[in-house]
Motif scaffolding. Structure first.
Motif, PDB file in Angstrom:
ATOM      1  N   MET A   1      71.957  60.423  52.774  1.00 54.61           N
ATOM      2  CA  MET A   1      71.077  60.053  51.557  1.00 54.61           C
ATOM      3  C   MET A   1      70.312  59.150  52.081  1.00 54.61           C
ATOM      4  N   SER A   2      69.117  59.144  51.776  1.00 49.81           N
ATOM      5  CA  SER A   2      67.810  58.281  52.110  1.00 49.81           C
ATOM      6  C   SER A   2      68.079  56.988  51.430  1.00 49.81           C
ATOM      7  N   GLU A   3      67.613  55.900  52.131  1.00 51.29           N
ATOM      8  CA  GLU A   3      67.577  54.499  51.623  1.00 51.29           C
ATOM      9  C   GLU A   3      67.106  54.442  50.387  1.00 51.29           C
ATOM     10  N   PRO A   4      65.895  54.914  49.962  1.00 56.51           N
ATOM     11  CA  PRO A   4      65.391  54.972  48.539  1.00 56.51           C
ATOM     12  C   PRO A   4      66.182  55.621  47.519  1.00 56.51           C
ATOM     13  N   ALA A   5      66.789  56.641  48.040  1.00 56.24           N
ATOM     14  CA  ALA A   5      67.799  57.427  46.997  1.00 56.24           C
ATOM     15  C   ALA A   5      69.075  56.353  46.595  1.00 56.24           C
ATOM     16  N   ARG A   6      69.512  55.832  47.590  1.00 56.83           N
ATOM     17  CA  ARG A   6      70.492  54.835  47.510  1.00 56.83           C
ATOM     18  C   ARG A   6      70.288  53.797  46.679  1.00 56.83           C
ATOM     19  N   ARG A   7      68.947  53.160  46.865  1.00 59.71           N
ATOM     20  CA  ARG A   7      68.642  52.092  46.102  1.00 59.71           C
ATOM     21  C   ARG A   7      68.293  52.681  44.458  1.00 59.71           C
ATOM     22  N   ASP A   8      67.840  53.863  44.485  1.00 62.80           N
ATOM     23  CA  ASP A   8      67.807  54.153  43.065  1.00 62.80           C
ATOM     24  C   ASP A   8      68.949  54.205  42.293  1.00 62.80           C
ATOM     25  N   LEU A   9      70.320  54.618  43.038  1.00 61.16           N
ATOM     26  CA  LEU A   9      71.624  54.551  42.407  1.00 61.16           C
ATOM     27  C   LEU A   9      72.247  52.959  41.722  1.00 61.16           C
ATOM     28  N   PHE A  10      71.337  51.928  42.353  1.00 56.21           N
ATOM     29  CA  PHE A  10      71.761  50.685  42.012  1.00 56.21           C
ATOM     30  C   PHE A  10      70.624  50.064  41.185  1.00 56.21           C
ATOM     31  N   SER A  11      69.485  50.843  40.680  1.00 50.67           N
ATOM     32  CA  SER A  11      68.455  50.365  39.912  1.00 50.67           C
ATOM     33  C   SER A  11      68.925  49.913  38.759  1.00 50.67           C
ATOM     34  N   PRO A  12      68.406  48.890  38.319  1.00 45.83           N
ATOM     35  CA  PRO A  12      68.595  48.190  36.887  1.00 45.83           C
ATOM     36  C   PRO A  12      68.373  49.270  35.814  1.00 45.83           C
ATOM     37  N   THR A  13      67.620  50.243  36.067  1.00 44.09           N
ATOM     38  CA  THR A  13      67.548  51.184  34.958  1.00 44.09           C
ATOM     39  C   THR A  13      68.774  52.188  34.700  1.00 44.09           C
ATOM     40  N   GLN A  14      69.429  52.050  35.576  1.00 44.18           N
ATOM     41  CA  GLN A  14      70.689  52.792  35.633  1.00 44.18           C
ATOM     42  C   GLN A  14      71.940  52.300  35.245  1.00 44.18           C
ATOM     43  N   ARG A  15      71.678  50.782  34.967  1.00 46.70           N
ATOM     44  CA  ARG A  15      73.040  50.066  34.566  1.00 46.70           C
ATOM     45  C   ARG A  15      73.185  50.179  33.223  1.00 46.70           C
ATOM     46  N   ARG A  16      74.649  50.134  32.650  1.00 46.13           N
ATOM     47  CA  ARG A  16      75.082  50.179  31.363  1.00 46.13           C
ATOM     48  C   ARG A  16      75.911  48.886  31.140  1.00 46.13           C
ATOM     49  N   GLU A  17      75.873  48.368  29.976  1.00 44.79           N
ATOM     50  CA  GLU A  17      76.825  47.296  29.470  1.00 44.79           C
ATOM     51  C   GLU A  17      77.549  47.532  28.284  1.00 44.79           C
ATOM     52  N   ARG A  18      79.015  47.288  28.141  1.00 42.80           N
ATOM     53  CA  ARG A  18      79.691  47.532  27.109  1.00 42.80           C
ATOM     54  C   ARG A  18      80.293  46.177  26.883  1.00 42.80           C
ATOM     55  N   VAL A  19      80.344  45.668  25.507  1.00 40.69           N
ATOM     56  CA  VAL A  19      80.913  44.494  25.224  1.00 40.69           C
ATOM     57  C   VAL A  19      82.243  44.966  24.251  1.00 40.69           C
ATOM     58  N   VAL A  20      83.412  44.335  24.656  1.00 34.97           N
ATOM     59  CA  VAL A  20      84.583  44.458  23.866  1.00 34.97           C
ATOM     60  C   VAL A  20      85.181  43.475  23.340  1.00 34.97           C
ATOM     61  N   ASP A  21      85.478  43.478  21.996  1.00 38.73           N
ATOM     62  CA  ASP A  21      86.140  41.874  21.244  1.00 38.73           C
ATOM     63  C   ASP A  21      87.326  42.586  20.887  1.00 38.73           C
ATOM     64  N   TRP A  22      88.382  41.796  20.656  1.00 37.22           N
ATOM     65  CA  TRP A  22      89.820  41.996  20.224  1.00 37.22           C
ATOM     66  C   TRP A  22      90.328  40.563  19.567  1.00 37.22           C
ATOM     67  N   GLN A  23      91.215  40.948  18.599  1.00 36.65           N
ATOM     68  CA  GLN A  23      91.956  39.858  18.459  1.00 36.65           C
ATOM     69  C   GLN A  23      93.213  39.543  19.392  1.00 36.65           C
ATOM     70  N   VAL A  24      93.577  38.196  19.384  1.00 42.18           N
ATOM     71  CA  VAL A  24      94.758  37.817  20.257  1.00 42.18           C
ATOM     72  C   VAL A  24      95.840  38.382  19.761  1.00 42.18           C
ATOM     73  N   PRO A  25      96.580  38.945  20.796  1.00 42.47           N
ATOM     74  CA  PRO A  25      97.690  39.833  20.431  1.00 42.47           C
ATOM     75  C   PRO A  25      99.002  39.295  20.111  1.00 42.47           C
ATOM     76  N   ALA A  26      99.440  38.207  20.391  1.00 47.58           N
ATOM     77  CA  ALA A  26     100.632  37.736  20.099  1.00 47.58           C
ATOM     78  C   ALA A  26     101.002  37.296  18.686  1.00 47.58           C
ATOM     79  N   PRO A  27      99.956  36.905  17.933  1.00 51.37           N
ATOM     80  CA  PRO A  27     100.090  36.690  16.362  1.00 51.37           C
ATOM     81  C   PRO A  27     100.286  38.059  15.632  1.00 51.37           C
ATOM     82  N   VAL A  28      99.661  38.984  16.141  1.00 47.19           N
ATOM     83  CA  VAL A  28      99.526  40.336  15.681  1.00 47.19           C
ATOM     84  C   VAL A  28     100.898  40.855  15.818  1.00 47.19           C
ATOM     85  N   ALA A  29     101.246  40.821  17.121  1.00 42.95           N
ATOM     86  CA  ALA A  29     102.741  41.450  17.528  1.00 42.95           C
ATOM     87  C   ALA A  29     103.791  40.906  16.647  1.00 42.95           C
ATOM     88  N   LYS A  30     103.693  39.611  16.308  1.00 41.56           N
ATOM     89  CA  LYS A  30     104.773  39.048  15.656  1.00 41.56           C
ATOM     90  C   LYS A  30     104.762  39.359  14.169  1.00 41.56           C
TER      91      LYS A  30
END
Length: 179
Positions: A1-30
């Motif tokens: 794989m060429s160096e430019p192709a390898r750099r494209d794999l790590f391009s900021p345009t190829q990044r994704r982000e996912r945010v997960v929120d949750w409730q503290v589990p211990a009170p729910v389990a109780k």
């Protein structure tokens, strides 16, 4: 794989982000442990109890709650794929393990629970983001005093069977009587 192709794999345009929120589990389990398993599962399905953090992380939701039967649903996403562009097998396994354990819960009294002892899976077809809404169904085969047995199925959006499993669960909790 060429160096430019390898750099494209790590391009900021190829990044994704996912945010997960949750409730503290211990009170729910109780709270959940103070309810019958059926009431706890209905509470999660109907939004009266928050889902477990792991369910929020993976993204599955409880769709059907019946005595001895649970159906969980998952809309497949890119972030659940493996390196070859398929849904990672651990995702389907987690969906099914959860559905089978929750199916047992629907038959338990307050203060009782179960934990997975073994999980045997047969993958029959791959899943991907093109699979449509994925469902994981867990059914109680035998509810016992010390161990219980379940069967599970994962189906793609067209209803095709993608995974079959059986599992044994150890029964834990207060005054377990079994059936």
């Amino acid at each position: 794989m060429s160096e430019p192709a390898r750099r494209d794999l790590f391009s900021p345009t190829q990044r994704r982000e996912r945010v997960v929120d949750w409730q503290v589990p211990a009170p729910v389990a109780k709270v959940a442990m103070s309810l019958s398993g059926m009431d706890a599962m209905l509470g999660i399905r109907d939004g009266r109890l928050p889902p477990p953090p792991f369910a929020k992380l993976i993204g599955f939701v409880m769709a059907v709650v019946e005595p001895g039967r649970i159906v969980m649903e998952l809309e497949p996403r890119e972030d659940l794929e493996n390196a070859i562009g398929l849904l990672h097998g651990a995702t389907a396994a987690a969906l099914l393990d959860t559905a089978m354990g929750c199916a047992i819960s629907t038959r338990l009294e307050a203060g009782q629970s179960s934990v997975t002892l073994d999980l045997k899976m047969t993958f029959l077809r791959p899943l991907s983001i093109r699979s449509g809404l994925i469902s994981g169904e867990g059914k109680v085969i035998k509810l016992g005093r010390q161990t219980s047995y379940t069967e599970g199925f994962v189906r793609d959006g067209k209803g095709a069977l993608a995974l079959h499993a059986t599992a044994t669960f150890s029964m834990i909790g207060n005054n377990f009587t079994g059936n």
